[in-house]
Design a protein around this motif. Sequence first.
Motif, PDB file in Angstrom:
ATOM      1  N   GLU A   8      30.394  68.974  77.102  1.00 53.11           N
ATOM      2  CA  GLU A   8      31.631  69.791  76.756  1.00 53.11           C
ATOM      3  C   GLU A   8      31.818  69.800  75.197  1.00 53.11           C
ATOM      4  OE1 GLU A   8      35.891  70.924  78.209  1.00 53.11           O
ATOM      5  OE2 GLU A   8      34.968  69.212  79.157  1.00 53.11           O
ATOM      6  N   LEU A   9      31.655  68.389  74.692  1.00 57.29           N
ATOM      7  CA  LEU A   9      31.756  68.215  73.394  1.00 57.29           C
ATOM      8  C   LEU A   9      30.912  69.047  72.415  1.00 57.29           C
ATOM      9  CD1 LEU A   9      32.717  64.600  73.258  1.00 57.29           C
ATOM     10  CD2 LEU A   9      34.134  66.330  72.241  1.00 57.29           C
ATOM     11  N   ASN A  10      29.385  68.920  72.776  1.00 58.71           N
ATOM     12  CA  ASN A  10      28.377  69.521  72.001  1.00 58.71           C
ATOM     13  C   ASN A  10      28.458  71.176  72.389  1.00 58.71           C
ATOM     14  OD1 ASN A  10      27.239  67.040  71.273  1.00 58.71           O
ATOM     15  ND2 ASN A  10      26.213  66.996  72.962  1.00 58.71           N
ATOM     16  N   SER A  11      29.344  71.707  73.035  1.00 55.16           N
ATOM     17  CA  SER A  11      29.279  72.978  73.202  1.00 55.16           C
ATOM     18  C   SER A  11      30.570  73.837  72.560  1.00 55.16           C
ATOM     19  CB  SER A  11      29.430  73.421  74.724  1.00 55.16           C
ATOM     20  OG  SER A  11      30.745  73.294  75.264  1.00 55.16           O
ATOM     21  N   LEU A  12      31.266  72.961  71.825  1.00 51.80           N
ATOM     22  CA  LEU A  12      32.346  73.425  71.169  1.00 51.80           C
ATOM     23  C   LEU A  12      32.149  74.548  69.950  1.00 51.80           C
ATOM     24  CD1 LEU A  12      34.657  70.601  71.114  1.00 51.80           C
ATOM     25  CD2 LEU A  12      34.884  72.191  72.434  1.00 51.80           C
ATOM     26  N   GLY A  13      31.022  74.186  69.407  1.00 49.80           N
ATOM     27  CA  GLY A  13      30.724  75.136  68.230  1.00 49.80           C
ATOM     28  C   GLY A  13      31.103  74.992  67.053  1.00 49.80           C
TER      29      GLY A  13
END
Length: 192
Positions: A177-182
């Motif tokens: 989820e952290l890595n998907s924030l953009g």
Amino acid sequence: MYEFQTKVFIKVDDDGFEIEPVIFNLYDESGNPITEIPSNLVPPNQKRLFTPKWNFETKDWEEGNMELALSETKRMLTIQYNIECTAYIENGFFYNDDFFSFSMAKDQANFSQQLTFLLARPDITEVLWKTENNGVKTFTRDEFMAICGAGEQWKRTNMSKYWQLEAYIESLTDLEELNSLGTFEEAIQKLN
């Protein structure tokens, strides 16, 4: 005669943690291809992992220290978003139909200086100021004070978004989820 061919592998321990890179000869001394590569020699890690660990079952790299990965990802995202938020603020703001530069290096100081003169000198009734889209314009004292207020609101609104995002990042416990924030703007939209 055979060609001397090698390949770089990563030597891992029994738990899958990286020991060292190894240059492996793909042929034996007689020139015959080596068909079996030792199980502790694995392909190099192509993923962004804080503590890479080879999973012998899935034959893939995975995160070996989730706590470290989570805290480092949070730290790096916070730094990234702070930089992006600052750049977003410095890009400037609109007030009515005029666009104003707002860099911290010069524009914000110039706004503050002019506002100080207006507050110290009630006799100043007009301010000459350059807009980015409509050139140099003359603003009344009240108009310029309203422009300064809009600049301050622009800055505070975006700083507030950053602070909300910072708190949201700290609350997350899932690395994916952290890595998907953009980017900063994308993360703000996800937050809303």
